[in-house]
Design an enzyme around this catalytic site. Structure first.
Site, short mmCIF file in Angstrom:
data_model
loop_
_atom_site.label_atom_id
_atom_site.label_comp_id
_atom_site.label_asym_id
_atom_site.label_seq_id
_atom_site.Cartn_x
_atom_site.Cartn_y
_atom_site.Cartn_z
N ASP A 11 0.88 -1.15 0.00
CA ASP A 11 0.00 0.00 0.00
C ASP A 11 0.93 1.22 0.00
O ASP A 11 2.11 1.10 0.33
CB ASP A 11 -0.89 -0.03 1.25
CG ASP A 11 -1.80 1.18 1.34
OD1 ASP A 11 -2.41 1.54 0.32
OD2 ASP A 11 -1.89 1.76 2.43
N ASP A 13 0.09 5.14 1.01
CA ASP A 13 -0.05 6.09 2.11
C ASP A 13 -0.13 5.35 3.44
O ASP A 13 -0.97 4.49 3.64
CB ASP A 13 -1.30 6.95 1.91
CG ASP A 13 -1.25 7.74 0.61
OD1 ASP A 13 -0.15 8.02 0.13
OD2 ASP A 13 -2.34 8.05 0.07
#
Length: 186
Positions: A11, A13
């Protein structure tokens, strides 16, 4: 080395860079989490492909443009290059939550697209995230979910005791240590 995965999916952020409840909307706001870029470079040097799967609903909400996202990713790639690393692919969902798409995590569309692009089943592929939607997408795609405490990770870990059985780490660097040590804790 043969027990190392061929691919790791991250992922963005909260795992690679600082997160914000107000969204990361520009290259200026994109700030790497200490040690994350070096961790990616270590995966690269071990011969492991690294991709990013990220929801970017700020595009669908009109908060920033695809061009802004491209500038963030260019900054990311330049910073990563300075520490000897690279990303093999960035896959993103630009849709707002109510769009009904298959690519927005927790749905597995982004992860399946990565599987197709790299010609790899996801059964041994770690997916490292900081939210339940990352974990749910990994499970739906039959990948190996891992949770970091950076970003929204601590909140996710505390709110979802059912995730306590998953591998979890203080940050991306610790997760990469685990992967490179063949799934053993130091």
């Amino acid at each position: 080395m043969s027990d190392l995965p061929k691919l790791v999916i991250l992922d963005r952020d909260g795992v690679i860079n600082q997160d914000s409840d107000a969204y990361i909307k520009s290259a200026d706001e994109w700030i790497p989490i200490p040690g994350s870029l070096e961790a990616i470079a270590r995966l690269n040097h071990a011969g492991i492909a690294v991709t990013v799967a990220t929801n970017q609903s700020g595009i669908g909400r009109g908060m920033f443009s695809v061009e802004d996202l491209n500038e963030m990713h260019a900054k990311f790639q330049r910073a990563l290059g300075r520490v000897g690393g690279h990303i093999d692919g960035i896959f993103f969902c630009p849709h707002a939550p109510d769009a009904g798409c298959d690519c927005r995590k927790p749905k597995p569309g982004l992860l399946r697209a990565i599987s197709v692009r790299f010609g790899l089943p996801l059964a041994r592929v770690p997916v490292i995230g900081d939210s339940k939607r990352d974990i749910d997408a990994a499970i739906a795609a039959h990948a190996v979910p891992m949770l970091v405490r950076t970003g929204k990770g601590t909140r996710t870990f505390e709110k979802h005791p059912e995730l306590h059985t998953l591998p979890w780490f203080d940050d991306l660097a610790a997760a990469v240590d685990y992967i490179l040590e063949g799934g053993k804790r130091a």
